[in-house]
Design an enzyme around this catalytic site. Structure first.
Site, mmCIF file in Angstrom:
data_model
loop_
_atom_site.group_PDB
_atom_site.id
_atom_site.type_symbol
_atom_site.label_atom_id
_atom_site.label_comp_id
_atom_site.label_asym_id
_atom_site.label_seq_id
_atom_site.Cartn_x
_atom_site.Cartn_y
_atom_site.Cartn_z
ATOM 1 N N THR A 233 -13.299 -16.803 -42.428
ATOM 2 C CA THR A 233 -13.981 -18.087 -42.619
ATOM 3 C C THR A 233 -13.109 -18.988 -43.493
ATOM 4 O O THR A 233 -12.481 -18.510 -44.441
ATOM 5 C CB THR A 233 -15.350 -17.845 -43.288
ATOM 6 O OG1 THR A 233 -16.076 -16.913 -42.487
ATOM 7 C CG2 THR A 233 -16.152 -19.123 -43.423
ATOM 8 N N SER B 156 -16.809 -10.455 -54.973
ATOM 9 C CA SER B 156 -15.724 -9.519 -54.631
ATOM 10 C C SER B 156 -14.470 -10.335 -54.358
ATOM 11 O O SER B 156 -14.554 -11.370 -53.686
ATOM 12 C CB SER B 156 -16.040 -8.727 -53.357
ATOM 13 O OG SER B 156 -14.885 -8.002 -52.949
ATOM 14 N N GLY C 94 -30.138 -2.668 -57.627
ATOM 15 C CA GLY C 94 -31.115 -2.253 -58.641
ATOM 16 C C GLY C 94 -31.954 -3.441 -59.095
ATOM 17 O O GLY C 94 -33.177 -3.335 -59.271
ATOM 18 N N LYS D 221 -16.323 -2.045 -49.262
ATOM 19 C CA LYS D 221 -17.357 -2.708 -48.457
ATOM 20 C C LYS D 221 -18.115 -1.689 -47.609
ATOM 21 O O LYS D 221 -19.311 -1.842 -47.361
ATOM 22 C CB LYS D 221 -16.721 -3.774 -47.570
ATOM 23 C CG LYS D 221 -16.193 -4.980 -48.341
ATOM 24 C CD LYS D 221 -17.314 -5.843 -48.902
ATOM 25 C CE LYS D 221 -16.765 -7.102 -49.558
ATOM 26 N NZ LYS D 221 -17.823 -7.962 -50.101
ATOM 27 N N TYR E 103 -10.396 -2.449 -50.390
ATOM 28 C CA TYR E 103 -11.391 -3.454 -49.987
ATOM 29 C C TYR E 103 -12.293 -2.876 -48.890
ATOM 30 O O TYR E 103 -13.520 -2.936 -48.983
ATOM 31 C CB TYR E 103 -10.649 -4.695 -49.493
ATOM 32 C CG TYR E 103 -11.516 -5.854 -49.049
ATOM 33 C CD1 TYR E 103 -12.295 -6.558 -49.963
ATOM 34 C CD2 TYR E 103 -11.518 -6.270 -47.721
ATOM 35 C CE1 TYR E 103 -13.064 -7.645 -49.558
ATOM 36 C CE2 TYR E 103 -12.275 -7.355 -47.306
ATOM 37 C CZ TYR E 103 -13.052 -8.050 -48.222
ATOM 38 O OH TYR E 103 -13.799 -9.128 -47.810
ATOM 39 N N GLY F 76 -12.777 -16.919 -58.686
ATOM 40 C CA GLY F 76 -13.519 -18.165 -58.469
ATOM 41 C C GLY F 76 -13.210 -19.177 -59.554
ATOM 42 O O GLY F 76 -12.430 -18.918 -60.470
ATOM 43 N N ASP G 251 -19.861 -10.238 -65.386
ATOM 44 C CA ASP G 251 -19.213 -9.297 -64.467
ATOM 45 C C ASP G 251 -20.295 -8.369 -63.921
ATOM 46 O O ASP G 251 -20.897 -7.598 -64.685
ATOM 47 C CB ASP G 251 -18.147 -8.513 -65.250
ATOM 48 C CG ASP G 251 -17.442 -7.469 -64.397
ATOM 49 O OD1 ASP G 251 -17.986 -7.095 -63.334
ATOM 50 O OD2 ASP G 251 -16.354 -7.033 -64.803
ATOM 51 N N VAL G 252 -20.542 -8.428 -62.619
ATOM 52 C CA VAL G 252 -21.678 -7.681 -62.053
ATOM 53 C C VAL G 252 -21.424 -6.171 -61.983
ATOM 54 O O VAL G 252 -22.322 -5.428 -61.581
ATOM 55 C CB VAL G 252 -22.103 -8.217 -60.658
ATOM 56 C CG1 VAL G 252 -22.577 -9.653 -60.757
ATOM 57 C CG2 VAL G 252 -20.994 -8.065 -59.627
HETATM 58 P P1 NAD Z 1 -13.727 -15.851 -53.402
HETATM 59 O O1 NAD Z 1 -12.662 -15.050 -54.056
HETATM 60 O O2 NAD Z 1 -13.577 -17.329 -53.342
HETATM 61 O O3 NAD Z 1 -15.151 -15.553 -54.048
HETATM 62 C C1 NAD Z 1 -15.487 -14.330 -54.634
HETATM 63 C C2 NAD Z 1 -16.174 -14.630 -55.958
HETATM 64 O O4 NAD Z 1 -16.623 -13.387 -56.552
HETATM 65 C C3 NAD Z 1 -15.231 -15.288 -56.974
HETATM 66 O O5 NAD Z 1 -15.835 -16.426 -57.522
HETATM 67 C C4 NAD Z 1 -15.022 -14.197 -58.032
HETATM 68 O O6 NAD Z 1 -14.734 -14.719 -59.293
HETATM 69 C C5 NAD Z 1 -16.340 -13.444 -57.957
HETATM 70 N N1 NAD Z 1 -16.269 -12.069 -58.448
HETATM 71 C C6 NAD Z 1 -15.384 -11.093 -58.097
HETATM 72 N N2 NAD Z 1 -15.636 -9.968 -58.796
HETATM 73 C C7 NAD Z 1 -16.719 -10.228 -59.581
HETATM 74 C C8 NAD Z 1 -17.458 -9.451 -60.527
HETATM 75 N N3 NAD Z 1 -17.133 -8.189 -60.796
HETATM 76 N N4 NAD Z 1 -18.506 -10.046 -61.148
HETATM 77 C C9 NAD Z 1 -18.860 -11.315 -60.887
HETATM 78 N N5 NAD Z 1 -18.192 -12.097 -60.010
HETATM 79 C C10 NAD Z 1 -17.131 -11.548 -59.368
HETATM 80 O O7 NAD Z 1 -13.879 -15.251 -51.926
HETATM 81 P P2 NAD Z 1 -14.822 -15.701 -50.712
HETATM 82 O O8 NAD Z 1 -13.971 -15.925 -49.539
HETATM 83 O O9 NAD Z 1 -15.755 -16.745 -51.148
HETATM 84 O O10 NAD Z 1 -15.619 -14.343 -50.453
HETATM 85 C C11 NAD Z 1 -16.956 -14.179 -50.905
HETATM 86 C C12 NAD Z 1 -17.542 -12.903 -50.318
HETATM 87 O O11 NAD Z 1 -17.530 -12.949 -48.892
HETATM 88 C C13 NAD Z 1 -16.776 -11.644 -50.715
HETATM 89 O O12 NAD Z 1 -17.705 -10.590 -50.950
HETATM 90 C C14 NAD Z 1 -15.951 -11.340 -49.478
HETATM 91 O O13 NAD Z 1 -15.669 -9.965 -49.371
HETATM 92 C C15 NAD Z 1 -16.863 -11.816 -48.371
HETATM 93 N N6 NAD Z 1 -16.100 -12.184 -47.165
HETATM 94 C C16 NAD Z 1 -15.411 -13.356 -47.085
HETATM 95 C C17 NAD Z 1 -14.687 -13.649 -45.931
HETATM 96 C C18 NAD Z 1 -13.943 -14.949 -45.752
HETATM 97 O O14 NAD Z 1 -13.343 -15.148 -44.704
HETATM 98 N N7 NAD Z 1 -13.962 -15.883 -46.681
HETATM 99 C C19 NAD Z 1 -14.644 -12.734 -44.882
HETATM 100 C C20 NAD Z 1 -15.328 -11.531 -45.025
HETATM 101 C C21 NAD Z 1 -16.081 -11.269 -46.151
#
Ligand code: NAD
Ligand code: UDP
Length: 310
Positions: A175, A75, A102, A149, A145, A36, A56-57
């Protein structure tokens, strides 16, 4: 409500921050910025209802004061990202989800998990209903992945059943929209960036694999409604408008006016799902939700965004 959004500086997380702020809630965005960027939330800086915490979560999450809802979106999400970050992806799905649950338990908060259509793997049922258990290779390259999930869904249901946490699971289908990272490798930013640079679009394989693309505002509406509902089982949120990747490439070339055409490349990652289309009857029935934005409509603001960053 006071809401924690993990992954709040990412593509979807940042749009959710906007929505919750617009609804009058207070938002804490937590992100380690691994995929991000704070640019996505820079416009919220200075808003007294918004706070960003870099964390970091996968490590213990501490938040002072009450929390009413935890939306767990942290993620890596792009196949290129999770291939580069396989262990971080497994850890955030497993340890990160455990920590976020938690926190929700401790605070008495609702918990919403961002799950994915990838839990269906390369599906043998089409379109995919929430009852379909999936076809996933745990040791294939996408397994890091998909299985993360799937574990996240399992532990979410366990916290619901054992501890009574009020949980939600959204299974998100492809999306797209503004704030996707230009180089995240997903098909929408790849094709738009290539078209804007006047390069041919790289279609992997023969382009007959299908996807169903949803615009981000529809996703945000679905997530918001799901959180406000009392429904604990998984819900697909996606746009059933399915097309082949080749057809999608043709649409991108047409709407950008690119004349550079298409080139074919080998399948990028073994196990590329050949079909994907959400069955959204559950979302229609439970949330009275369905997508509103047509592909060409959603591509307009997306292309405008990428014009700024290419
Ligand atoms: P993205 O990579 O833009 O966003 C993910 C964010 O999570 C990033 O900002 C990253 O820095 C943060 N992150 C990752 N690991 C981390 C950690 N350990 N601690 C704290 N922050 C952490 O991706 P996105 O498309 O916005 O996806 C967001 C969520 O939606 C994800 O969980 C993804 O699996 C889910 N998702 C997205 C899509 C899609 O089409 N965009 C589809 C299915 C699921
Ligand atoms: N794809 C493609 N060219 C690209 C990027 C992706 O043909 O430059 C294909 C990819 O092989 C897959 C589909 O587009 O079949 C969607 O890929 P994406 O990475 O967006 O997400 P996925 O749905 O596979 O998680």
């Amino acid at each position: 409500m006071r809401v924690l959004i993990t992954g709040g500086a990412g593509f979807l997380g940042s749009h959710l921050c906007d929505r919750f702020i617009a609804e009058g809630h207070s938002v804490i965005a937590m992100d380690n910025l691994i995929t991000g960027n704070t640019r996505n939330i820079a416009h919220l800086a200075g808003n007294t209802n918004f706070h960003f915490v870099r964390h970091d979560v996968t490590n213990y999450i501490y938040i002072a004061g009450p929390i009413d809802a935890v939306l767990h979106f942290a993620s890596p999400a792009s196949p290129i990202d999770y291939l580069k970050l396989p262990i971080q992806t497994l850890k955030v799905g497993a340890l990160g989800t455990h920590n976020a649950l938690g926190l929700a338990l401790h605070k008495g908060a609702k918990f919403l998990l961002a799950s994915t259509s990838e839990i269906y793997g390369d599906p043998l049922e089409h379109p995919q209903k929430e009852t379909y258990p999936g076809n996933v290779d745990p040791i294939g390259p996408r397994g890091v992945y998909d299985e993360a999930k799937r574990f996240a869904e399992a532990i979410t249901m366990a916290y619901h059943r054992v501890h009574g946490v009020d949980t939600r699971i959204v299974r998100i289908f492809n999306t797209y929209g503004p704030r996707m990272r230009l180089a995240d490798g997903r098909v929408v930013p790849n094709f738009i960036a290539q078209a804007l640079r006047g390069e041919p679009l790289t279609v992997y394989g023969d382009g007959s694999q299908t996807r169903s693309f949803q615009y981000v505002s529809d996703l945000v509406e679905g997530v918001y409604r799901l959180l406000m509902s009392d429904y604990n089982d998984p819900v697909n949120i996606g746009n059933p408008d399915e097309m082949t990747i080749l057809e999608f490439a043709q649409v991108v070339n047409e709407v950008t006016g690119s004349q550079a055409g298409i080139i074919y490349k080998d399948e990028r990652i073994k196990g590329d799902p050949q079909t994907r289309q959400p069955d959204i009857s559950r979302a229609r029935a439970v949330l009275n939700w369905e997508p509103k934005v047509k592909l060409r409509q959603g591509l307009e603001p997306t292309i405008a965004y990428f014009r700024e960053v290419v």
